[in-house]
Design a protein around this motif. Structure first.
Motif, PDB file in Angstrom:
ATOM      1  N   MET A   1      29.751 -12.033  14.459  1.00 32.51           N
ATOM      2  CA  MET A   1      30.882 -12.474  13.654  1.00 32.51           C
ATOM      3  C   MET A   1      30.809 -13.988  13.474  1.00 32.51           C
ATOM      4  O   MET A   1      30.512 -14.710  14.417  1.00 32.51           O
ATOM      5  N   THR A   2      31.106 -14.461  12.276  1.00 29.61           N
ATOM      6  CA  THR A   2      31.100 -15.889  12.008  1.00 29.61           C
ATOM      7  C   THR A   2      32.356 -16.283  11.245  1.00 29.61           C
ATOM      8  O   THR A   2      33.048 -15.437  10.668  1.00 29.61           O
ATOM      9  N   LEU A   3      32.607 -17.573  11.248  1.00 37.01           N
ATOM     10  CA  LEU A   3      33.676 -18.162  10.454  1.00 37.01           C
ATOM     11  C   LEU A   3      33.011 -18.973   9.351  1.00 37.01           C
ATOM     12  O   LEU A   3      32.237 -19.892   9.633  1.00 37.01           O
ATOM     13  N   THR A   4      33.271 -18.624   8.094  1.00 40.48           N
ATOM     14  CA  THR A   4      32.640 -19.334   6.986  1.00 40.48           C
ATOM     15  C   THR A   4      33.663 -20.167   6.241  1.00 40.48           C
ATOM     16  O   THR A   4      34.848 -19.822   6.160  1.00 40.48           O
ATOM     17  N   GLY A 165      33.998 -18.038  18.658  1.00 39.84           N
ATOM     18  CA  GLY A 165      34.274 -19.275  19.396  1.00 39.84           C
ATOM     19  C   GLY A 165      34.251 -20.501  18.514  1.00 39.84           C
ATOM     20  O   GLY A 165      34.351 -21.636  19.010  1.00 39.84           O
ATOM     21  N   ALA A 166      34.151 -20.337  17.201  1.00 38.72           N
ATOM     22  CA  ALA A 166      34.020 -21.464  16.281  1.00 38.72           C
ATOM     23  C   ALA A 166      35.358 -22.167  16.070  1.00 38.72           C
ATOM     24  O   ALA A 166      36.425 -21.549  16.092  1.00 38.72           O
ATOM     25  N   VAL A 167      35.277 -23.469  15.829  1.00 37.10           N
ATOM     26  CA  VAL A 167      36.443 -24.285  15.501  1.00 37.10           C
ATOM     27  C   VAL A 167      36.169 -25.033  14.204  1.00 37.10           C
ATOM     28  O   VAL A 167      35.150 -25.718  14.075  1.00 37.10           O
ATOM     29  N   ALA A 258      31.087 -33.046   1.284  1.00 36.77           N
ATOM     30  CA  ALA A 258      31.646 -31.754   0.885  1.00 36.77           C
ATOM     31  C   ALA A 258      31.483 -31.604  -0.624  1.00 36.77           C
ATOM     32  O   ALA A 258      31.958 -32.449  -1.389  1.00 36.77           O
ATOM     33  N   ARG A 259      30.829 -30.523  -1.038  1.00 43.42           N
ATOM     34  CA  ARG A 259      30.567 -30.303  -2.457  1.00 43.42           C
ATOM     35  C   ARG A 259      31.100 -28.930  -2.881  1.00 43.42           C
ATOM     36  O   ARG A 259      30.846 -27.928  -2.199  1.00 43.42           O
ATOM     37  N   PRO A 260      31.825 -28.866  -4.008  1.00 40.03           N
ATOM     38  CA  PRO A 260      32.314 -27.582  -4.494  1.00 40.03           C
ATOM     39  C   PRO A 260      31.173 -26.590  -4.665  1.00 40.03           C
ATOM     40  O   PRO A 260      30.106 -26.929  -5.183  1.00 40.03           O
ATOM     41  N   GLY A 261      31.391 -25.382  -4.201  1.00 42.56           N
ATOM     42  CA  GLY A 261      30.375 -24.342  -4.284  1.00 42.56           C
ATOM     43  C   GLY A 261      29.572 -24.169  -3.023  1.00 42.56           C
ATOM     44  O   GLY A 261      28.932 -23.132  -2.837  1.00 42.56           O
ATOM     45  N   ASP A 262      29.588 -25.172  -2.138  1.00 39.32           N
ATOM     46  CA  ASP A 262      28.852 -25.056  -0.886  1.00 39.32           C
ATOM     47  C   ASP A 262      29.579 -24.140   0.102  1.00 39.32           C
ATOM     48  O   ASP A 262      30.802 -24.048   0.096  1.00 39.32           O
ATOM     49  N   ARG A 263      28.790 -23.496   0.937  1.00 41.27           N
ATOM     50  CA  ARG A 263      29.345 -22.660   2.016  1.00 41.27           C
ATOM     51  C   ARG A 263      28.770 -23.147   3.343  1.00 41.27           C
ATOM     52  O   ARG A 263      27.585 -23.411   3.458  1.00 41.27           O
ATOM     53  N   HIS A 264      29.637 -23.278   4.334  1.00 45.10           N
ATOM     54  CA  HIS A 264      29.228 -23.688   5.677  1.00 45.10           C
ATOM     55  C   HIS A 264      29.643 -22.612   6.666  1.00 45.10           C
ATOM     56  O   HIS A 264      30.699 -21.992   6.519  1.00 45.10           O
ATOM     57  N   THR A 265      28.819 -22.394   7.671  1.00 41.72           N
ATOM     58  CA  THR A 265      29.091 -21.407   8.688  1.00 41.72           C
ATOM     59  C   THR A 265      29.312 -22.104  10.026  1.00 41.72           C
ATOM     60  O   THR A 265      28.528 -22.983  10.404  1.00 41.72           O
ATOM     61  N   ALA A 266      30.388 -21.726  10.713  1.00 47.39           N
ATOM     62  CA  ALA A 266      30.708 -22.302  12.012  1.00 47.39           C
ATOM     63  C   ALA A 266      30.556 -21.235  13.078  1.00 47.39           C
ATOM     64  O   ALA A 266      30.895 -20.066  12.862  1.00 47.39           O
ATOM     65  N   GLY A 267      30.050 -21.620  14.244  1.00 51.61           N
ATOM     66  CA  GLY A 267      29.914 -20.661  15.342  1.00 51.61           C
ATOM     67  C   GLY A 267      28.598 -19.937  15.293  1.00 51.61           C
ATOM     68  O   GLY A 267      27.743 -20.176  14.436  1.00 51.61           O
ATOM     69  N   VAL A 268      28.429 -19.043  16.216  1.00 54.72           N
ATOM     70  CA  VAL A 268      27.177 -18.307  16.377  1.00 54.72           C
ATOM     71  C   VAL A 268      27.368 -16.873  15.907  1.00 54.72           C
ATOM     72  O   VAL A 268      28.309 -16.187  16.311  1.00 54.72           O
ATOM     73  N   ALA A 269      26.503 -16.418  15.040  1.00 49.18           N
ATOM     74  CA  ALA A 269      26.584 -15.040  14.543  1.00 49.18           C
ATOM     75  C   ALA A 269      26.335 -14.069  15.696  1.00 49.18           C
ATOM     76  O   ALA A 269      25.440 -14.253  16.514  1.00 49.18           O
ATOM     77  N   GLN A 270      27.151 -13.025  15.754  1.00 51.44           N
ATOM     78  CA  GLN A 270      27.011 -11.995  16.780  1.00 51.44           C
ATOM     79  C   GLN A 270      26.203 -10.826  16.226  1.00 51.44           C
ATOM     80  O   GLN A 270      26.242 -10.540  15.021  1.00 51.44           O
ATOM     81  N   PRO A 271      25.478 -10.085  17.072  1.00 50.85           N
ATOM     82  CA  PRO A 271      24.728  -8.920  16.579  1.00 50.85           C
ATOM     83  C   PRO A 271      25.641  -7.900  15.924  1.00 50.85           C
ATOM     84  O   PRO A 271      26.777  -7.700  16.358  1.00 50.85           O
ATOM     85  N   ALA A 272      25.153  -7.294  14.879  1.00 46.28           N
ATOM     86  CA  ALA A 272      25.970  -6.294  14.174  1.00 46.28           C
ATOM     87  C   ALA A 272      26.137  -5.053  15.011  1.00 46.28           C
ATOM     88  O   ALA A 272      25.282  -4.726  15.824  1.00 46.28           O
TER      89      ALA A 272
END
Length: 272
Positions: A1-4, A165-167, A258-272
């Motif tokens: 799971m991630t926070l985008t 765990g992302a902030v 910060a640019r419009p259209g960009d996506r950033h991911t915070a935290g560590v992706a967890q296994p599906a």
């Protein structure tokens, strides 16, 4: 799971050719939260097909470049067929009168679903900036609002995502102060305003804003991992403002524009 984090708009004061005013979309497995709703944000969300994904809205403060498109959003979800449920809308408790004032200006007495557009579209909730209190805004996504230093009540925001765990933190419009430092403490992603390249004491401490150098120094002080520099008043100065932020933040902070259209991911992706 991630926070985008999707960058919707970054312009200060008003939209520009390349960007809407302030607007950011945080997305989890439970849905999306829109942070700020400045002019042009609703059109950009509609263009990307994201309007229906918004399950909650947080507005940092009542200034037009952060809140004016709440009217457009309310009209969109109330007409011709209202959404089944109102969308939670959070803003500083001291500014709750903004909703009634806005509705007085834009309400349409002859259209039942638009007589009080904001009150009808949104479940309005105040953010306590005196005693910051965690709020589970979506399942597994907790928001804590802190008092920023600006001309009107302004909320620096800290979002904590339990699954990863992302902030992710947002400065709002602010001078350097205890509230924004608490919100951004060790954030994975810190979205921070850098309105000016150079500014007077009144513009910074009196009105409540930051320079690029101030944003970089703040990010370094709180131990942020990534700094997204945003809310630049003069886009032609963006490269210089970014350079100042990079220099002040140092090597320990990844500092980008910060640019419009960009996506950033915070935290560590967890296994599906």
């Amino acid at each position: 799971m991630t926070l985008t984090l999707d960058i919707i708009g970054v312009a200060a004061t008003a939209p520009v050719l390349t960007s809407a005013a302030s607007g950011y979309l945080l997305t989890t497995e439970s849905g999306s939260v829109l942070v700020d709703c400045g002019p042009g944000v609703v059109m950009e969300l509609a263009r990307r097909g994201l309007l229906d994904d918004v399950r909650a809205i947080v507005v940092t403060h009542r200034h037009a470049d952060h809140a004016l498109d709440l009217g457009a959003f309310a009209f969109r979800v109330q007409f011709p067929t209202p959404r089944a449920e109102r969308i939670p809308l959070y803003l500083p408790a001291e500014s709750l009168d903004y909703v009634a004032s806005f509705d007085d200006l834009i309400g349409i007495p002859t259209v039942p679903t638009l007589q009080q557009p904001l009150a009808q579209a949104f479940d309005v909730r105040g953010l306590d900036l005196v005693t910051p209190t965690p709020i589970e805004i979506l399942d597994g996504l907790v928001l804590t609002a802190h008092a920023a230093k600006h001309a009107v009540p302004s909320a620096a925001l800290r979002f904590e995502h339990h699954a990863s765990g992302a902030v992710v933190a947002f400065s709002s419009d602010t001078a350097d102060c205890a509230g924004v430092r608490a919100a951004a403490d060790r954030a994975d992603v810190f979205v921070c305003e850098a309105t000016y390249l150079r500014a007077t004491e009144q513009e910074l401490e009196g009105h409540g804003h930051l320079t690029g150098a101030g944003a970089g120094a703040l990010a370094m002080a709180v131990g942020a991992t990534t700094l997204l520099v945003t809310h630049i008043a003069d886009p032609s100065l963006a490269s210089e403002i970014l350079a100042d932020a990079v220099a002040a933040a140092g090597d320990t902070v990844a500092t980008v524009l910060a640019r419009p259209g960009d996506r950033h991911t915070a935290g560590v992706a967890q296994p599906a």
